[in-house]
Structure formats: structure tokens, C-alpha cells
Motif scaffolding. Structure first.
Motif, PDB file in Angstrom:
ATOM      1  N   ARG A   5      18.854  65.152  46.643  1.00  0.00           N
ATOM      2  CA  ARG A   5      18.332  65.491  47.907  1.00  0.00           C
ATOM      3  C   ARG A   5      19.204  65.465  49.029  1.00  0.00           C
ATOM      4  N   TYR A  14      22.608  68.199  43.610  1.00  0.00           N
ATOM      5  CA  TYR A  14      21.918  68.387  44.954  1.00  0.00           C
ATOM      6  C   TYR A  14      20.350  68.218  44.925  1.00  0.00           C
ATOM      7  N   PHE A  15      19.652  69.061  43.934  1.00  0.00           N
ATOM      8  CA  PHE A  15      18.263  68.970  43.923  1.00  0.00           C
ATOM      9  C   PHE A  15      17.727  67.723  43.678  1.00  0.00           C
ATOM     10  N   PHE A  52      24.058  72.239  41.866  1.00  0.00           N
ATOM     11  CA  PHE A  52      22.706  72.695  42.504  1.00  0.00           C
ATOM     12  C   PHE A  52      21.858  71.740  41.906  1.00  0.00           C
ATOM     13  N   ILE A  53      22.011  71.206  40.621  1.00  0.00           N
ATOM     14  CA  ILE A  53      20.988  70.290  39.936  1.00  0.00           C
ATOM     15  C   ILE A  53      21.230  69.055  41.008  1.00  0.00           C
ATOM     16  N   ARG A 112      24.261  75.962  51.349  1.00  0.00           N
ATOM     17  CA  ARG A 112      24.188  76.743  50.205  1.00  0.00           C
ATOM     18  C   ARG A 112      25.065  78.211  50.243  1.00  0.00           C
TER      19      ARG A 112
END
Length: 430
Positions: free
Chosen positions: A108, A104-105, A101-102, A113
Motif C-alpha cells: 500500500r 506496491y499493491f 506492482f505486486i 504509475r
């Protein structure tokens, strides 16, 4: 003789090949269940995504790589005989999915999900299933070399330990050999150990195996402590301290309303201050004031150590204090100690100054636990709960030393998850 050795090596190699093949089969099926299955089900029937969309492609590729890394890490953590894979499955995969998740954050990149969440729970379920099935089907079998401190392993349930009597005995039916490397062994036994290691058969030190099974470090003699190997990672200690403070700052908006509510309940339940302060021994043996919500009346007398010890069914505990202790909400003000750098979320529990001096006078190795920052929860707390008697403190110290020796993110994640279990079940409080 050469024929026997050759056949032994072939059988051992075949056994190891089968074990490795089963591990890879588990990984491949896990990727199919966690990546391919949710791609087909969720992508088509829930969110309308298809394989040609870039978000789904990104999710499939990166998630498969994360699963591969998680599987390899899990194998390393369970390398020693007796290591409980069930302890590491959730922490390892949770850490890797958080990293996903980090990633992808920060990058970008588009991702699914729902596919990640579905795959995460399916993957954990699959690994738990294979772990418990393999545990019921087969218990690892190890040959014990007589001499030194190996007899304690014969009573363990995690492995089948068989004492061998002949150094020339074929060991093709065993998963590995366990010996006390510090014992004075005869030349024949030393040649056996060397030959097994050269042939590729795993050979383990009995002390490390016992640690992996019990989750404790032996501290009976100074020569057995290996203090040099117990020094924790200074790099991770610095990163962990930074993470502690950042997480406290992020949680403050959520915790402040809860702190105010609990403070009002404590104030209205009994006369006395809302917060309880006590001097405890912390990082590097430095005293500090710990903050807790007051849960007792007529709490702590400074002159007597018995007043510092909380006993079972202690009559000084107020009704609201009993609830706060069971739910561990009385520990929330220690977020102040974390922000001040005196404590961490995870670490050995700090003792009152009077108790720490007493334990230190009775247990020579006790002060070594102060090499890391104390925590709100720790390895000893999730395994043993609250203790006060001297013999119980010795067991707690073994757990604390185990934490220091294996000081790592994976162990902290494991403790955090087991702390959640303790909170939900309300066990180990006084």
C-alpha cells in the motif's frame, strides 16, 4: 616464461576489468534514464509531482533496486558464451516490474504509475540498444582446446571460436577457453585448462556452450543426456501449477464470451461437434483427453497415424478452422485441461497417443519429455513450429529437453513473450 605468464594474467585481468566497468556504466546510465529522467520529466511536466512527495521517493528508491536486481539476473542468464541477451531483456525486466506492482499493491505504499511505465519502456530500449551496439562492435573470441566434440562451435555466428594447436600458447587475446571435459586430453592440455581456471579466465564445457547457442540439448547418446541434471525444479513445478489454475480462474470472465462466439462460428460453418476431443499423452506418460475447437471435417481416424498428422494445406481444414488455427483460438478450450491439472500454459506440446507411441518406438529418449506437464505453447513451438516427420521430431525433442533442463520462471516468461510474437505474425501453424 614467468614474464609471459605474468603479462598474460595482467592483460586478461585488464580486459575483464574493462568489461565489468562497461557493464556497470550501462547499469548506471540505465538507472539515470529509467529513474532520474522520468522523475524530472513526468513528475514536473505531466503529473505535477515533485521529488519531495513520498510517492515519487518510493518509486525512485524501489525502482532503482529492481533495476539493479534485473541487471544482475540478466548477467547470470547470459553468462555462457553465445547466450542471446535479446532473448532475456524483456522477460527479465517485465518480471521485475510485475514484482514491483505486486509489492506496491501488497504494501500500500504510494508510487508514481506513470513514472514506472515510462521507466520500463526506456530501460528496455536502452538495454536493447547497448546489446545490439556491442554485438556489432565486438564478437566474443574463445580458444578451443582440440579433442572431443568442439569442432561444431567453429561454425557458430554468435562467437568467434579459434582452435589452438599449442598448449603453451599465450591466451591473453581470448575471452575464455572452451574444451570438451569428457574427451581424453593429454597432460599438457589438462594443465592448460587448470592453469586458465586458476588464473580466473573463464573455462567452459563445449556441450553447455553449444546448448546456450542452439537452445537445444544433445540426445544422441544416453551418456550425453545428464538425466540427473535434467530433472526440473519440483518446487517451481508446484508453484507453476498453482499459478496456472489461478490465472485460468481470473481469465474465465473474459474468455467465456469469446468461447461462446467461437463456438457459434464453428457450429454454423460446418456439420459436426463444436469441440474436438483427442487422446494425448501428458504428465508422467498418462493419457488424457485434450479439448480444441473443431477446425476440420472428417477429422481423425483412430486406426491410422497419418490421419492424426496435420499436413500443410490440409484439405480437411474448414475456412473458419483456418482462421482459428492461424490465430490459435482453437486452443482456447484447453483451459479446461489446465484447470483439471492435465496441462499448463507453457510446456512441451502433448502428442496424440498414436504418434507418441510411434515416436517412442523410434526415439529411445522420447518418453522423458513427459516429466513436466504439457503446455499450450512451448520452447519447441516458438523456435520450430509444427512438425510431424521423424527427423523433425528429433529436433523438437532437443528443444523440449532444453526446456526441461532450464525449467524456470524466466524461461516461461520468455516463451510467453515469443508466443505473443508468433500469434501476431501468424507463423508456424498448420
Amino acid at each position: 616464461m614467468n614474464t609471459v605468464r605474468m603479462s598474460t594474467t595482467v592483460v586478461q585481468g585488464s580486459t575483464r576489468w574493462v568489461d565489468q566497468a562497461l557493464e556497470w556504466v550501462r547499469l548506471i546510465i540505465g538507472i539515470m534514464l529509467a529513474v532520474i529522467l522520468p522523475t524530472a520529466l513526468l513528475g514536473r511536466f505531466i503529473s505535477g509531482e515533485t521529488l519531495v512527495q513520498s510517492s515519487v521517493q518510493n518509486t525512485v528508491l524501489v525502482q532503482a533496486m529492481a533495476i539493479l536486481v534485473s541487471d544482475l539476473l540478466l548477467r547470470q542468464l547470459t553468462l555462457f558464451p553465445g547466450s542471446r541477451a535479446s532473448f532475456y531483456i524483456v522477460p527479465v525486466f517485465t518480471a521485475c516490474y510485475i514484482a514491483l506492482f505486486i509489492f506496491y499493491f501488497v504494501s500500500r505504499f504510494g508510487y508514481s504509475r506513470s513514472q514506472l511505465f515510462f521507466g520500463y519502456f526506456v530501460l528496455i530500449g536502452w538495454y536493447f540498444l547497448t546489446y545490439f551496439v556491442s554485438k556489432r562492435i565486438r564478437r566474443p573470441r574463445f580458444a578451443l582446446v582440440p579433442g572431443g566434440n568442439v569442432s561444431d562451435l567453429k561454425s557458430t555466428r554468435e562467437i568467434e571460436a579459434v582452435m589452438i594447436n599449442d598448449p603453451h600458447e599465450p591466451l591473453n587475446d581470448y575471452d575464455g577457453v572452451i574444451a570438451d571435459f569428457r574427451a581424453r586430453l593429454s597432460g599438457d592440455w589438462e594443465r592448460l585448462i587448470a592453469a586458465r581456471a586458476i588464473s580466473g579466465q573463464p573455462v567452459y564445457h563445449s556441450k553447455q556452450v553449444l546448448e546456450s547457442i542452439t537452445g537445444q540439448v544433445s540426445i544422441e547418446h544416453l551418456s550425453e543426456n545428464n538425466f540427473g541434471s535434467l530433472i526440473p525444479s519440483l518446487g517451481y513445478a508446484a508453484v507453476k501449477s498453482l499459478i496456472d489454475k489461478i490465472s485460468c480462474i481470473l481469465l474465465l470472465p473474459v474468455l467465456i464470451p469469446l468461447l461462446l462466439i467461437v463456438a457459434a462460428l464453428v457450429r454454423s460453418s460446418s456439420p459436426g461437434p463444436v469441440l474436438f476431443r483427442q487422446t494425448r499423452i501428458g504428465f508422467r506418460g498418462e493419457p488424457f483427453s485434450i479439448y480444441k475447437f473443431r477446425t476440420m471435417v472428417g477429422c481423425v481416424g483412430p486406426a491410422c497415424r497419418e490421419d492424426v498428422i496435420t499436413r500443410s494445406n490440409d484439405t480437411r481444414i474448414t475456412p473458419i478452422g483456418r482462421f482459428l488455427r492461424r490465430s490459435r483460438l482453437d486452443e482456447l478450450p484447453q483451459i479446461i485441461n489446465i484447470l483439471r491439472g492435465e496441462m499448463s500454459w507453457i510446456g512441451p506440446r502433448p502428442e496424440a497417443e498414436l504418434l507418441s507411441k510411434w515416436y517412442g518406438s523410434e526415439l529411445p529418449f522420447y518418453p522423458y519429455r513427459h516429466i513436466v506437464r504439457p503446455g499450450i505453447s512451448g520452447w519447441a513451438q516458438v523456435n520450430q513450429g509444427h512438425v510431424a516427420a521423424l527427423d523433425e521430431v528429433l529436433g523438437k525433442l532437443r528443444y523440449d529437453f532444453f526446456y526441461i533442463k532450464y525449467f524456470s520462471p524466466s524461461l516461461d516468461i520468455l516463451i510467453a513473450l515469443r508466443t505473443a510474437r508468433v500469434l501476431l505474425m501468424g507463423i508456424g501453424w498448420r
